[in-house]
Design an enzyme around this catalytic site. Structure first.
Site, PDB file in Angstrom:
ATOM      1  N   SER A  40      10.945 -32.050   1.134  1.00 19.81           N
ATOM      2  CA  SER A  40       9.621 -32.561   1.474  1.00 19.81           C
ATOM      3  C   SER A  40       9.375 -32.432   2.969  1.00 19.81           C
ATOM      4  O   SER A  40      10.293 -32.186   3.747  1.00 19.81           O
ATOM      5  CB  SER A  40       9.492 -34.017   1.058  1.00 19.81           C
ATOM      6  OG  SER A  40      10.085 -34.829   2.041  1.00 19.81           O
ATOM      7  N   LYS A  41       8.126 -32.638   3.336  1.00 23.17           N
ATOM      8  CA  LYS A  41       7.784 -32.506   4.753  1.00 23.17           C
ATOM      9  C   LYS A  41       8.524 -33.533   5.597  1.00 23.17           C
ATOM     10  O   LYS A  41       8.680 -33.379   6.781  1.00 23.17           O
ATOM     11  CB  LYS A  41       6.277 -32.688   4.948  1.00 23.17           C
ATOM     12  CG  LYS A  41       5.517 -31.508   4.414  1.00 23.17           C
ATOM     13  CD  LYS A  41       4.048 -31.607   4.704  1.00 23.17           C
ATOM     14  CE  LYS A  41       3.335 -30.717   3.715  1.00 23.17           C
ATOM     15  NZ  LYS A  41       1.934 -30.572   3.939  1.00 23.17           N
ATOM     16  N   ARG A  42       8.966 -34.597   4.937  1.00 19.00           N
ATOM     17  CA  ARG A  42       9.694 -35.608   5.691  1.00 19.00           C
ATOM     18  C   ARG A  42      11.097 -35.125   6.046  1.00 19.00           C
ATOM     19  O   ARG A  42      11.692 -35.619   6.976  1.00 19.00           O
ATOM     20  CB  ARG A  42       9.734 -36.930   4.923  1.00 19.00           C
ATOM     21  CG  ARG A  42       8.631 -37.871   5.389  1.00 19.00           C
ATOM     22  CD  ARG A  42       8.358 -38.930   4.346  1.00 19.00           C
ATOM     23  NE  ARG A  42       7.591 -38.345   3.265  1.00 19.00           N
ATOM     24  CZ  ARG A  42       7.729 -38.676   1.991  1.00 19.00           C
ATOM     25  NH1 ARG A  42       8.622 -39.563   1.636  1.00 19.00           N
ATOM     26  NH2 ARG A  42       6.967 -38.122   1.079  1.00 19.00           N
TER      27      ARG A  42
END
Ligand code: GLU
Length: 475
Positions: A254-256
């Site tokens: 994920s972008k995290r």
């Protein structure tokens, strides 16, 4: 028929590498068929719109060399290429379907839909709109619209039969039509849903291959039914596997996850060639053993048959390995570009640029990514070195103290500090201390660098500088 593929990102922030991989595969499929690669910005979901995100899309694709043949900035015969600028046509198409009895106005409000959802939850069944407005006559519906009632337009899914399509990656997909919900095509703000807009745009833009993430597989039968209702050819579908961080995790990257955007990778000193190469391998297996491909070579070698159905892994170790391959080929300027900014952040290197250049070159072959230079060259900047247990154990061996003493004397006697004289000092030490091989080089290396491995010893000593070397040898 000319192959046309498109990349259709929504401008919602940084570009996730999953999105970039989609762009790459769409690009490769177009280019290997002498086709066109189109960029379309899908911005109809205004709530998720992020300022500046379109620029990030442009700059990321350009950085990676994925130039588009048609798009908002370069134009083309199928524009506009920004979805919000195509707004009027969606409503027209939806109304056409309504007039043909293939779609209908729906006036069900939020409360009613909420209750349906709650009811489905209680009965532990999947929620599906119950078709309450499906039977309204067109006249009745138009009257309600005149009175100002809010509405959406829904597609009338057939109640019988099956729908199938042959996904290029996942194979034949079959669904029963009575399981499909009457999906919303036009929302109450009169904007199209993604579900509707994508088929209209793909048709209007004559897209032949839809390349996108496999989260859309389950919706694709609905799209197929809409293509058919509109009397249009159904394009080819190439759905791509989800990208995972590693094989043991069921977590989607994920972008995290720090590394999940091209910006972060670029910032850390990963090269565009390496990112492209790694992304190509994230979900596609080449036929032979070779895994190193430039973009040009990918155009020649990529094939849809090699795309895997299972999860793809974005493997950081492999990325580092690929990147080091490309780093070895860099010219000095480019090498400095990916390393110096990191060194500057940690160390005072002003007025020492010639020295920095030599230092960075010394580590070129060992470097996996730009930022790693900070850790690799730490021993050149920090005053004290700390030996680990393995080094300490090594240094306990007999004769080593003598080797170091002899070497120190040799180093102190050097008047002209250069690599050749340092090599001579090592050779003289060999003779005078009667030590050789590992017992000669290793103690010296450990003493001056604190490490058992590193680049060429004379070069390392040379760049450490006379004072620092004597200092370390004396400790
Ligand atoms: N705008 C959609 C997304 O960003 C595009 C999906 C598609 O390629 O059709 O997920």
């Amino acid at each position: 028929m000319k192959v046309r593929t498109r990349f259709a990102p929504s401008p919602t922030g940084f570009m996730h590498i999953g999105g970039v991989r989609t762009a790459l595969y769409a690009y490769l499929i177009a280019k290997q068929n002498n086709g066109s690669f189109i960029l379309r910005i899908e911005d109809t979901d205004q709530q998720r719109y992020v300022d500046g995100a379109v620029e990030v899309i442009y700059s990321t694709l350009k950085y990676l060399g994925l130039y588009w043949d048609e798009g908002p900035d370069v134009g083309g015969n199928y524009g506009p290429y920004i979805q919000s600028e195509r707004k009027s046509q969606y409503l027209d198409y939806a109304k056409k379907l309504v007039s043909e009895g293939k779609a209908y106005y729906c006036f069900c409000d939020e409360d009613r839909l909420e209750n349906l959802k709650k009811d489905a939850e209680l009965r532990k069944i999947a929620y599906k709109y119950d078709g309450y407005c499906r039977g309204l006559s067109l006249e009745e519906a138009e009257n309600r619209i005149k009175q100002g009632d809010k509405y959406v337009i829904r597609f009338k899914m057939p109640k019988e039969g099956i729908t199938t399509f042959d996904d290029k990656v996942y194979g034949p997909i079959v669904v029963k039509n009575n399981e499909i919900e009457d999906l919303i095509m036009i929302k109450s703000d009169l904007m199209p849903t993604y579900n509707f807009a994508n088929i209209i745009d793909d048709h209007e833009m004559e897209i032949t291959h839809i390349v996108r993430g496999n989260e859309y597989v389950s919706s694709t039968p609905k799209y197929v039914l809409m293509y058919q209702a509109l009397g249009w050819n159904v394009p080819e579908f190439v759905h791509l596997p989800v990208i995972k961080k590693n094989k043991d995790s069921d977590k989607k990257l994920s972008k995290r996850d720090g590394d999940a955007t091209v910006e972060v990778l670029k910032e850390k000193g990963y090269l565009n060639e390496a990112i492209i190469n790694m992304l190509a391998l994230t979900g596609w297996s080449p036929k032979g053993e070779n895994e190193l491909f430039t973009l040009e070579e990918l155009i020649q070698n990529f094939s849809v048959d090699g795309i895997s159905k299972g999860n793809a892994i974005f493997d950081n170790d492999k990325l580092a390995w690929i990147n080091s391959h490309y780093i070895k080929k860099l010219d000095v300027d480019k090498l400095l570009e990916i390393t110096v900014p990191h060194l500057e952040k940690h160390y005072d290197i002003k007025d020492r640029l010639d020295w920095v250049k030599e230092l960075v070159l010394l580590y070129q072959s060992a470097l996996s990514y730009g930022e790693e230079i900070v850790e690799l060259t730490k021993l050149f900047f920090e005053k004290d070195i700390v030996l680990d247990e393995e080094c300490k154990e090594f240094m306990k061996q007999e004769g080593i103290d003598n080797t170091i003493d002899v070497f120190k004397e040799e180093i102190e006697s050097i008047t002209d500090w250069n690599g050749e004289n340092i090599t001579n000092a090592i050779n003289n030490t060999k003779q005078k201390s009667n030590s050789k091989g590992k017992l000669l080089y290793m103690p010296i290396r450990i003493k001056v660098s604190g490490l058992m491995h590193g680049p060429e010893l004379p070069d390392t000593i040379y760049l450490l500088g006379r004072d620092r070397v004597i200092d370390r040898l004396s400790n």
